[in-house]
Scaffold this active site. Structure first.
Site, PDB file in Angstrom:
ATOM      1  N   ASP A 123       0.826  -1.210   0.000  1.00  0.00           N
ATOM      2  CA  ASP A 123       0.000   0.000   0.000  1.00  0.00           C
ATOM      3  C   ASP A 123       0.860   1.260   0.000  1.00  0.00           C
ATOM      4  OD1 ASP A 123      -0.971  -2.290   1.338  1.00  0.00           O
ATOM      5  OD2 ASP A 123      -2.501  -1.190   2.412  1.00  0.00           O
ATOM      6  N   ALA A 124       2.019   1.145   0.639  1.00  0.00           N
ATOM      7  CA  ALA A 124       2.901   2.303   0.764  1.00  0.00           C
ATOM      8  C   ALA A 124       3.375   2.815  -0.584  1.00  0.00           C
ATOM      9  CB  ALA A 124       4.111   1.949   1.629  1.00  0.00           C
TER      10      ALA A 124
END
Length: 333
Positions: A123-124
């Site tokens: 997600d980062a």
């Protein structure tokens, strides 16, 4: 899109204004504001920036607390007010001078583990590098791209499965399997990466030496994702085991539709091949909108596949929906 955006404006935000959840919404709202007839969407975003004093989240290194900078930088582009730029630039400048030495391995939320000080979860790759790339474009300084590329490559080398052309959410899932024996590849997790790639490449100079690196990952993911769309146009919470998670999942679907549409618009994906996928996906997203404008079938906050119902919604799903619609608008335009 107007119906969904208006529903969201009337619905009080449940998370902190600088939270990653809202930040994904803001990015979609910015893209919608660019084509909307009313200025109310820009006004709404401006008021949020004023309430946060244009500051990022409190965690210095955590990508989730950086992504709100995407909205600030877009607003700076429109209004040219330095207060919109300074806090984000100051934070990223500090990080570049004081890079984290945390390991991206052995992911854990346990206290004392500082793996989230770097991009150790997929997600980062939406939350962090998109801001670095945008700041590089806004300021004209490639030093931000060089830092971003180094960190992005480290994460991709670790989490990207070159056999499946998909990203593990984090290293806890390397050896886990779904009920059908397939590897666990989370729908929205890969959506974050795919949408993030589109945003990053939008900001990259055409002659940036590492641009082909991002284009290659994007094309590989696009080819794989196109094969995983179901007959009704949706993708599911688990990409390789949709039977265990039969419900639609609109946040993943929205991010894929956005990325695929962006790829068509920018000449990276063959229109004849991918436009039918985009059209089917958009029609599916529209079917998930309730009569009042609420977007349903959004998996709640998490890190892996979970069951979804038609009544579930979240701001990042709305952000993805607006991103997708805005990019399709550009194709049709």
């Amino acid at each position: 899109m107007e119906k969904v955006a208006d529903w969201q404006l009337k619905t009080p935000l449940q998370h902190q204004l600088t939270d990653w959840t809202n930040s994904a919404l803001y990015k979609g709202m910015v893209e919608w504001a660019k084509i909307a007839k009313s200025p109310e969407y820009y006004n709404w975003l401006y008021n949020i920036g004023e309430k946060t004093n244009w500051q990022l989240g409190k965690r210095i290194y955590h990508a989730d607390d950086h992504v709100v900078g995407l909205m600030y930088l877009e607003m700076y582009r429109k209004y040219h007010e330095k207060k919109m730029l300074k806090p984000t630039k100051k934070r990223l400048d500090w990080i570049m001078k004081n890079p984290s030495d945390a390991s991206i391995k052995n992911f854990s939320y346990e206290k004392g583990n500082n793996c989230t000080d770097r991009w150790s979860w997929c997600d980062a790759l939406f939350m962090g590098p998109t801001v670095w790339a945008t700041l590089a474009n806004v300021t004209g300084k490639k030093k931000y791209l060089n830092f971003m590329f180094k960190e992005y490559k480290a994460t991709t080398d670790y989490l990207f499965d070159t056999n499946e052309n998909l990203f593990y959410r984090d290293d806890r899932y390397f050896n886990m399997k779904e009920a059908n024996g397939q590897k666990i590849f989370w729908g929205r997790g890969n959506g974050w990466v795919f949408a993030g790639l589109a945003i990053i490449m939008t900001e990259l100079p055409d002659n940036y030496k590492e641009r082909p690196y991002f284009e290659d990952i994007f094309k590989k993911m696009a080819a794989k994702l196109a094969t995983l769309q179901d007959s009704s146009g949706y993708w599911h919470a688990s990409l390789l085991d949709p039977k265990s998670y039969p419900a639609p999942e609109t946040s993943a679907t929205a991010f894929y539709v956005y990325g695929l549409a962006w790829g068509i618009t920018n000449g990276l994906l063959d229109k004849e091949t991918y436009l039918p996928v985009v059209q089917k996906g958009w029609q599916a997203l529209v079917r998930a909108v309730h009569p009042d404008g609420k977007l349903g079938w959004v998996q709640p906050i998490g890190a892996d596949p979970k069951q979804v119902t038609s009544d579930m919604t979240e701001v990042y799903g709305v952000g993805g929906f607006l991103l997708a619609g805005s990019e399709i608008y550009r194709i049709l335009k």
